[in-house]
Design a protein around this motif. Structure first.
Motif, PDB file in Angstrom:
ATOM      1  N   PRO A  80      10.248  -3.309  -7.462  1.00  0.00           N
ATOM      2  CA  PRO A  80       8.830  -2.989  -7.283  1.00  0.00           C
ATOM      3  C   PRO A  80       8.429  -2.777  -5.821  1.00  0.00           C
ATOM      4  CG  PRO A  80       9.085  -5.340  -7.529  1.00  0.00           C
ATOM      5  CD  PRO A  80      10.471  -4.769  -7.466  1.00  0.00           C
ATOM      6  N   PRO A  82       4.974  -3.827  -3.722  1.00  0.00           N
ATOM      7  CA  PRO A  82       5.821  -4.652  -2.847  1.00  0.00           C
ATOM      8  C   PRO A  82       6.880  -5.446  -3.622  1.00  0.00           C
ATOM      9  CG  PRO A  82       3.455  -5.187  -2.664  1.00  0.00           C
ATOM     10  CD  PRO A  82       3.594  -4.279  -3.795  1.00  0.00           C
ATOM     11  N   CYS A  83       7.830  -6.032  -2.862  1.00  0.00           N
ATOM     12  CA  CYS A  83       9.010  -6.619  -3.489  1.00  0.00           C
ATOM     13  C   CYS A  83       8.728  -7.804  -4.403  1.00  0.00           C
ATOM     14  CB  CYS A  83       9.997  -7.113  -2.438  1.00  0.00           C
ATOM     15  SG  CYS A  83      10.549  -5.860  -1.324  1.00  0.00           S
ATOM     16  N   GLY A  84       7.751  -8.626  -4.037  1.00  0.00           N
ATOM     17  CA  GLY A  84       7.464  -9.803  -4.853  1.00  0.00           C
ATOM     18  C   GLY A  84       8.541 -10.869  -4.756  1.00  0.00           C
ATOM     19  N   LEU A  85       8.975 -11.164  -3.523  1.00  0.00           N
ATOM     20  CA  LEU A  85       9.987 -12.214  -3.348  1.00  0.00           C
ATOM     21  C   LEU A  85       9.338 -13.596  -3.429  1.00  0.00           C
ATOM     22  CD1 LEU A  85      12.395 -11.221  -0.459  1.00  0.00           C
ATOM     23  CD2 LEU A  85      12.488 -10.670  -2.875  1.00  0.00           C
TER      24      LEU A  85
ATOM     25  N   GLU B 198       0.721 -16.675  -6.832  1.00  0.00           N
ATOM     26  CA  GLU B 198       1.771 -15.787  -7.360  1.00  0.00           C
ATOM     27  C   GLU B 198       1.280 -14.336  -7.393  1.00  0.00           C
ATOM     28  OE1 GLU B 198       5.480 -15.761  -8.962  1.00  0.00           O
ATOM     29  OE2 GLU B 198       4.562 -17.040 -10.451  1.00  0.00           O
ATOM     30  N   ARG B 201       1.088 -12.876  -3.895  1.00  0.00           N
ATOM     31  CA  ARG B 201       2.399 -12.538  -3.320  1.00  0.00           C
ATOM     32  C   ARG B 201       3.064 -11.405  -4.082  1.00  0.00           C
ATOM     33  NH1 ARG B 201       2.604 -18.268  -2.962  1.00  0.00           N
ATOM     34  NH2 ARG B 201       3.539 -18.324  -5.023  1.00  0.00           N
ATOM     35  N   ASN B 202       2.360 -10.825  -5.049  1.00  0.00           N
ATOM     36  CA  ASN B 202       2.843  -9.670  -5.811  1.00  0.00           C
ATOM     37  C   ASN B 202       3.990  -9.976  -6.748  1.00  0.00           C
ATOM     38  OD1 ASN B 202       1.103  -7.691  -4.509  1.00  0.00           O
ATOM     39  ND2 ASN B 202       2.349  -8.131  -2.710  1.00  0.00           N
ATOM     40  N   SER B 203       4.270 -11.244  -6.965  1.00  0.00           N
ATOM     41  CA  SER B 203       5.399 -11.523  -7.848  1.00  0.00           C
ATOM     42  C   SER B 203       4.956 -11.660  -9.296  1.00  0.00           C
ATOM     43  CB  SER B 203       6.139 -12.782  -7.387  1.00  0.00           C
ATOM     44  OG  SER B 203       5.228 -13.794  -7.072  1.00  0.00           O
ATOM     45  N   LEU B 204       3.646 -11.762  -9.527  1.00  0.00           N
ATOM     46  CA  LEU B 204       3.166 -11.901 -10.908  1.00  0.00           C
ATOM     47  C   LEU B 204       3.478 -10.643 -11.721  1.00  0.00           C
ATOM     48  CD1 LEU B 204       1.627 -13.614 -12.936  1.00  0.00           C
ATOM     49  CD2 LEU B 204      -0.471 -12.550 -12.156  1.00  0.00           C
ATOM     50  N   LEU B 206       5.811  -8.529 -11.159  1.00  0.00           N
ATOM     51  CA  LEU B 206       7.260  -8.458 -11.373  1.00  0.00           C
ATOM     52  C   LEU B 206       7.683  -9.363 -12.526  1.00  0.00           C
ATOM     53  CD1 LEU B 206       9.990  -7.434 -10.412  1.00  0.00           C
ATOM     54  CD2 LEU B 206      10.091  -9.347  -8.835  1.00  0.00           C
TER      55      LEU B 206
END
Lengths: 244, 378
Positions: A80, A82-85, B198, B201-204, B206
């Motif tokens: 994705p 942004p990467c979402g690390l 979450e 940080r844009n991980s949701l 994902l």
């Protein structure tokens, strides 16, 4: 195989996707090329079922992403933007977590993680926390996450941003290898050289619409230009977005 | 189904354990609260236990020597020392004359009744004066040949059944309140971090791109948050056990003793509350658009459980509120400390309704995660 049929999506007052249709075949690298704001990310998010299309549908290996999203998602790997690390986890923990989330059991996830870390030459940073990683290291971690469970279809959103020459080459080799193995690779980009060098099939989109598609050579021939970049400018009718 | 929840739960626990500072910040409450309570109780106890000798200012005592002697007999005396209480007893100049002629003689108490520190002493003085009043009135009736018991149409007798432990009601209320709040506060940071954080940080997005349903995702997060809540609860119980052991309870003749049975009981009834609190926190955090917004909402929402608990603490809970979640569990905790019978029906019903709330909040969060506006914070 990824298939997008007549997708329409309005975000706010902007028609982000406007009857978008294209197909990405197995064993081929398909590039989604467009200026900033063309709707590339919106399109990819719709394929993942994160955004719901107003009309039209997306299919993954002939599975409708809305009707049977769980099965569709199992056939997908996502890189994705942004990467979402997770900054507090190490790449090994991060990649293994997503491998297990994609349905692998603990043992095979461990093995798959180790092999993908080796493949991406990340063993030296595999057990360091992601916090403080360079852009390239972040991208590699995200990439490892996308391919660890060996999905048939891999979607990459702007995969080359921030990569140095070495990493770009690794990425390129990797994508070619995935193609060899018969995977369907779909990536969005606005970097012409990347697309020209890698893609078998290019979908040029602007304002949520497909304006042209075909192999890079075919596009050049169609517009009677020498390079893909010039062909692209002719196709979208302006040079907006190329500065990025 | 459970396998994915487990995988995500494991990751949440690992991720949270790495975030030592914010986890510790949450747990400081569990360690600090009992110690603060311990200090507070010690000060309160000193204030509440009024000393045996009550020293006040009596104006014009020579007019009423008998009254002054009577009061001295009850340890209430005039004093000029600095320890004198701000209570003045003014004996009217005509007191002696009124008294000798059998009229109502005037004495005035001057004191600030809103002053909590004084109120007990004022009541004591009033009681003594009332007793003196009935004594003198009785003598007057006898001198007129009337049986003074005619003035007592109702013979009121109070039998104090308070055991030493049950006297400390308010203390017990505050102590149990601080224990229940630990469930809400210890994992507050974690709850915001794992949901609003979450997303930030844009991980949701994902996570949701993987074959995991939003219900599984919410359940795993709630389980992780509830786990930390339970750590907070056990911590607050253990610290309380030692802290309350140091409070000089003997001044009031009762003690709060948290034995192992009580700790086990709290852990048991704390589990549904922890799940409910975690699901509530997640729900509120997802509703907010940003991390900071979530922090404000969460702080605000926590007033509800605290309010319910307060009602029990200050014994203002109506019959219905006593059956409400949290209020009922706290009531049961107080009963257990007092050594009374456990209100089993109340505990079971309130625990069940707490679990229903947990289910509702989980469902709401999971439904919210199906909305792209929530996932991308649009």
């Amino acid at each position: 195989m990824i298939e997008v049929i007549e997708l329409e999506k309005k975000i706010g007052s902007v028609q982000a996707l406007d009857k978008l249709s294209f197909k990405a075949e197995d064993g081929k690298i398909t590039g989604l090329l467009g200026p900033n704001g063309a709707g590339k990310t919106t399109c990819l998010r719709t394929i993942f079922g994160l955004l719901q299309a107003d009309s039209g549908f997306a299919k993954i290996d002939d599975i409708d992403v809305v009707k049977d999203s769980m099965r569709a998602k199992q056939q997908l790997g996502l890189f994705p933007d942004p990467c979402g690390l997770y900054e507090r986890l190490t790449p090994r923990e991060y990649v293994q977590f997503f491998a297990e989330l994609s349905g692998m059991d603990n043992k095979s996830a461990q093995v798959a993680t180790q092999s993908v870390l080796e493949q991406l030459q990340m063993t030296d940073i595999a057990d360091r926390k992601c916090k403080g990683f360079s852009q390239g290291q972040r991208m590699k971690t995200a990439l490892a996450q996308a391919i660890v469970h060996q999905p048939t279809n891999i979607i990459l959103d702007e995969p080359t941003r921030g990569l140095d020459v070495m990493s770009t080459r690794i990425l390129r080799d990797l994508l070619l290898m995935l193609k060899e193995q018969g995977h369907c690779v779909l990536f969005s980009s606005h970097v012409m050289q990347e697309v020209a060098a890698l893609c078998d099939h290019v979908v040029v989109m602007t304002n949520g619409k497909v304006v042209a598609e075909g192999s890079p050579q075919a596009l050049c021939e169609q517009t009677q230009k020498e390079t893909l970049e010039e062909a692209f400018i002719t196709l979208i009718g302006s040079d907006e977005g190329l500065a990025a | 189904m459970m396998r994915l929840v487990q995988v995500l739960y494991k990751k949440e626990m690992l991720d949270a354990s790495r975030d030592k500072r914010s986890v510790m910040a949450g747990l400081y409450y569990a360690i600090g609260a009992p110690i603060v309570m311990c200090v507070l109780f010690t000060i309160l106890l000193k204030q509440l236990s009024s000393p045996d000798a009550l020293e006040i200012t009596i104006e014009n005592p020579q007019a009423a020597p008998n009254l002054v002697r009577f009061l001295e007999g009850h340890d209430i005396s005039h004093s000029e020392k600095s320890s004198v209480k701000a209570i003045r007893l003014i004996i009217d100049t005509d007191y002696a004359q009124d008294m000798s002629q059998g009229r109502s003689a005037l004495v005035t108490i001057v004191a600030d009744k809103s002053d909590n520190k004084l109120i007990k002493s004022v009541r004591r003085l009033e009681m003594s004066l009332a007793r003196y009043n009935s004594e003198v009135a009785g003598l007057r009736l006898i001198s007129r040949g009337i049986d003074p018991s005619i003035m007592r149409a109702v013979n009121v007798q109070t039998q104090d059944q308070a055991t030493p432990d049950s006297k400390g009601g308010m203390f017990l209320g505050i102590a149990t309140l601080s224990i229940i709040i630990a469930l809400f506060y210890s994992a507050m940071n974690l709850a915001i971090d794992t949901s609003a954080g979450e997303r930030e940080r844009n991980s949701l997005a994902l996570l949701l791109s993987h074959p995991i349903s939003s219900t599984q995702l919410v359940l795993a997060k709630v389980a992780a948050i509830a786990s930390y809540s339970m750590v907070g609860l056990i911590l607050v119980l253990v610290v309380s056990k030692f802290a309350y052991g140091m409070v000089p309870w003997e001044q009031l003749g009762f003690s709060i003793n948290l034995d192992l049975m009580f700790i086990l009981f709290c852990t048991l009834i704390g589990l549904p509350i922890a799940l409910m609190s975690a699901s509530l926190l997640v729900f509120v955090s997802f509703m907010a658009k940003s991390f900071k917004e979530a922090q404000s909402y969460v702080a605000f929402v926590l007033f509800v459980p605290i309010g319910l608990s307060m009602m029990t603490t200050y014994d203002i809970a109506t019959e219905y509120v006593q059956w409400a979640p949290i209020a009922a569990q706290q009531y049961a905790m107080i009963e257990v400390i007092k050594g009374n019978e456990l209100p089993l029906m109340q505990v079971l019903l309130s625990s069940a309704s707490t679990l229903v709330l947990f289910a509702i909040f989980t469902m709401l969060s999971s439904r919210m995660l199906k909305s792209e506006k929530v996932v991308f914070g649009l």
